[in-house]
Design an enzyme around this catalytic site. Structure first.
Site, PDB file in Angstrom:
ATOM      1  N   ASN A  45      40.464  18.094 103.723  1.00 24.47           N
ATOM      2  CA  ASN A  45      41.887  18.449 103.830  1.00 24.47           C
ATOM      3  C   ASN A  45      42.177  19.554 102.823  1.00 24.47           C
ATOM      4  OD1 ASN A  45      44.629  18.626 103.983  1.00 24.47           O
ATOM      5  ND2 ASN A  45      45.049  16.560 103.202  1.00 24.47           N
ATOM      6  N   TRP A  46      42.286  20.763 103.349  1.00 22.96           N
ATOM      7  CA  TRP A  46      42.462  21.913 102.454  1.00 22.96           C
ATOM      8  C   TRP A  46      43.907  22.119 102.006  1.00 22.96           C
ATOM      9  CZ3 TRP A  46      38.707  26.011 105.032  1.00 22.96           C
ATOM     10  CH2 TRP A  46      37.394  25.644 104.712  1.00 22.96           C
ATOM     11  N   LYS A  47      44.814  21.323 102.555  1.00 25.27           N
ATOM     12  CA  LYS A  47      46.233  21.396 102.154  1.00 25.27           C
ATOM     13  C   LYS A  47      46.704  22.858 102.219  1.00 25.27           C
ATOM     14  CE  LYS A  47      45.510  17.171  99.594  1.00 25.27           C
ATOM     15  NZ  LYS A  47      45.877  16.298  98.480  1.00 25.27           N
ATOM     16  N   HIS A  51      50.446  11.756 105.816  1.00 23.04           N
ATOM     17  CA  HIS A  51      49.922  12.015 104.473  1.00 23.04           C
ATOM     18  C   HIS A  51      51.034  11.782 103.450  1.00 23.04           C
ATOM     19  CE1 HIS A  51      48.142  13.949 101.013  1.00 23.04           C
ATOM     20  NE2 HIS A  51      46.982  13.875 101.642  1.00 23.04           N
ATOM     21  N   GLU A  73      51.846  13.329 100.912  1.00 22.76           N
ATOM     22  CA  GLU A  73      52.589  14.544 100.524  1.00 22.76           C
ATOM     23  C   GLU A  73      53.653  14.881 101.565  1.00 22.76           C
ATOM     24  OE1 GLU A  73      49.100  16.958  99.894  1.00 22.76           O
ATOM     25  OE2 GLU A  73      48.610  15.742  98.144  1.00 22.76           O
ATOM     26  N   GLU A  77      44.791   6.127 101.252  1.00 21.73           N
ATOM     27  CA  GLU A  77      44.904   7.069 100.142  1.00 21.73           C
ATOM     28  C   GLU A  77      45.943   6.552  99.141  1.00 21.73           C
ATOM     29  OE1 GLU A  77      43.465  11.265 101.350  1.00 21.73           O
ATOM     30  OE2 GLU A  77      45.606  11.162 101.672  1.00 21.73           O
ATOM     31  N   GLY A  96      44.698  13.721  93.812  1.00 23.31           N
ATOM     32  CA  GLY A  96      44.808  14.898  92.947  1.00 23.31           C
ATOM     33  C   GLY A  96      44.899  14.572  91.468  1.00 23.31           C
ATOM     34  N   SER A 108      40.828  11.639  95.002  1.00 26.50           N
ATOM     35  CA  SER A 108      39.886  12.070  93.961  1.00 26.50           C
ATOM     36  C   SER A 108      38.428  11.724  94.268  1.00 26.50           C
ATOM     37  CB  SER A 108      40.300  11.520  92.593  1.00 26.50           C
ATOM     38  OG  SER A 108      41.569  12.015  92.238  1.00 26.50           O
ATOM     39  N   GLY A 122      40.343  16.012  99.317  1.00 26.82           N
ATOM     40  CA  GLY A 122      41.215  17.142  98.991  1.00 26.82           C
ATOM     41  C   GLY A 122      40.487  18.169  98.144  1.00 26.82           C
TER      42      GLY A 122
HETATM   43  P1  13P Z   1      42.219  14.776  96.333  1.00 26.41           P
HETATM   44  O1  13P Z   1      40.825  14.585  96.847  1.00 26.41           O
HETATM   45  O2  13P Z   1      42.482  16.140  95.783  1.00 26.41           O
HETATM   46  O3  13P Z   1      42.630  13.670  95.415  1.00 26.41           O
HETATM   47  O4  13P Z   1      43.197  14.669  97.618  1.00 26.41           O
HETATM   48  C1  13P Z   1      43.083  13.577  98.436  1.00 26.41           C
HETATM   49  C2  13P Z   1      43.913  13.830  99.626  1.00 26.41           C
HETATM   50  O5  13P Z   1      45.128  13.860  99.545  1.00 26.41           O
HETATM   51  C3  13P Z   1      43.242  14.087 100.897  1.00 26.41           C
HETATM   52  O6  13P Z   1      44.140  14.052 101.947  1.00 26.41           O
END
Ligand code: 13P
Length: 252
Positions: free
Chosen positions: A9-11, A98, A100, A170, A176, A216, A237
């Site tokens: 997931n490159w956001k 998600h 976010e 998650e 993150g 993470s 992420g």
């Molecule tokens: P991180 O791996 O940066 O913690 O992000 C996880 C995430 O939100 C994947 O969708």
């Protein structure tokens, strides 16, 4: 045997050049090093780059996913992107729910259910995210939270529809932050999620649903996490933005 899945997931990170060169290099290395990817690998770049990414991945076993869709298929929704549109450029997977999206875009269960219905209408596979906040965990509410998140969304689907889902656990406090759930915390929650699928849909489906961990994940902790019996892969992420780390995670 359940499907093993790694999703990058490159956001809101890479631009056009970064996206295309990453995917080209990634493919090159996978073939050069003969990396056995008999798992499902899905890359999720931003909307503007889904089409080109899909073109680069044509003829490979890798797939792409959108990071979101609108809950209607057409209409006066300035700035939005629909499943109807994404389908026309060959996108087949979408990440929904998600944390976010829930936090910054106020997506609640009722909207997520509408998104699910639209995604199913266009035959998408859905990576559906659930997870609790640190406050909820410190109040020992994590199981109630995840159960409600599923009950009000995914569990409105028929047993046929639910075959199109991957579930991603998650925990918000692990996203993150560099703080991963312990193996035990993750496995316990995954087992719980599988038991909810068992109660709702029976053994056949609960045995088959892939439940991914996210929060993470990195090249060092992936192996331990993925060795748990109810953890079928990861939604990654930050570490998925680094080629060598992503490759190591896939090989884990
Ligand atoms: P991180 O791996 O940066 O913690 O992000 C996880 C995430 O939100 C994947 O969708």
């Amino acid at each position: 045997m359940r499907q093993k899945v790694v999703i990058a997931n490159w956001k809101m990170n890479y631009d056009f050049h970064e996206t295309t060169s990453f995917i080209r290099n990634f493919l090159k290395i996978v073939f050069e090093r003969k990396i056995n990817h008999n798992k499902k690998i899905i890359i999720s770049p931003s909307f503007p780059f889904l089409h080109i990414s899909n073109q680069i991945l044509q003829g490979t076993t890798l797939n792409i996913a959108a990071q979101n869709i609108h809950h209607k298929d057409k209409g006066s929704y300035t700035g939005e992107v629909s499943a109807y549109m994404l389908k026309s450029i060959g996108v087949q997977n979408v990440i929904l729910g998600h944390s976010e999206r829930r936090e910054f875009f106020f997506e609640k269960e009722n909207i997520l259910l509408e998104k699910i219905k639209i995604a199913l209408k266009y035959n998408f596979n859905i990576i559906f995210c659930v997870g609790e906040s640190s406050l909820e965990r410190s109040n020992n509410k994590q199981f109630d939270i995840v159960k409600t998140q599923l009950k009000e969304t995914v569990f409105h689907c028929t047993s046929d529809e639910v075959k199109s889902f991957y579930i991603a656990y998650e925990p918000i406090w692990a996203i993150g932050t560099g703080e991963t759930a312990t193996i035990e915390q993750a496995q316990t929650m995954h087992e719980f999620i599988r038991s909810l699928f068992f109660d709702k849909y029976g053994k056949n489906i609960s045995d088959k649903v892939s439940i991914l961990y996210g929060g993470s994940i990195n090249d060092l902790n992936a192996k331990n996490l993925f060795s748990q019996k109810d953890i079928d892969g990861g939604l990654v992420g930050k570490s998925s933005l680094e080629l060598e780390k992503l490759l190591k995670i896939i090989q884990s």
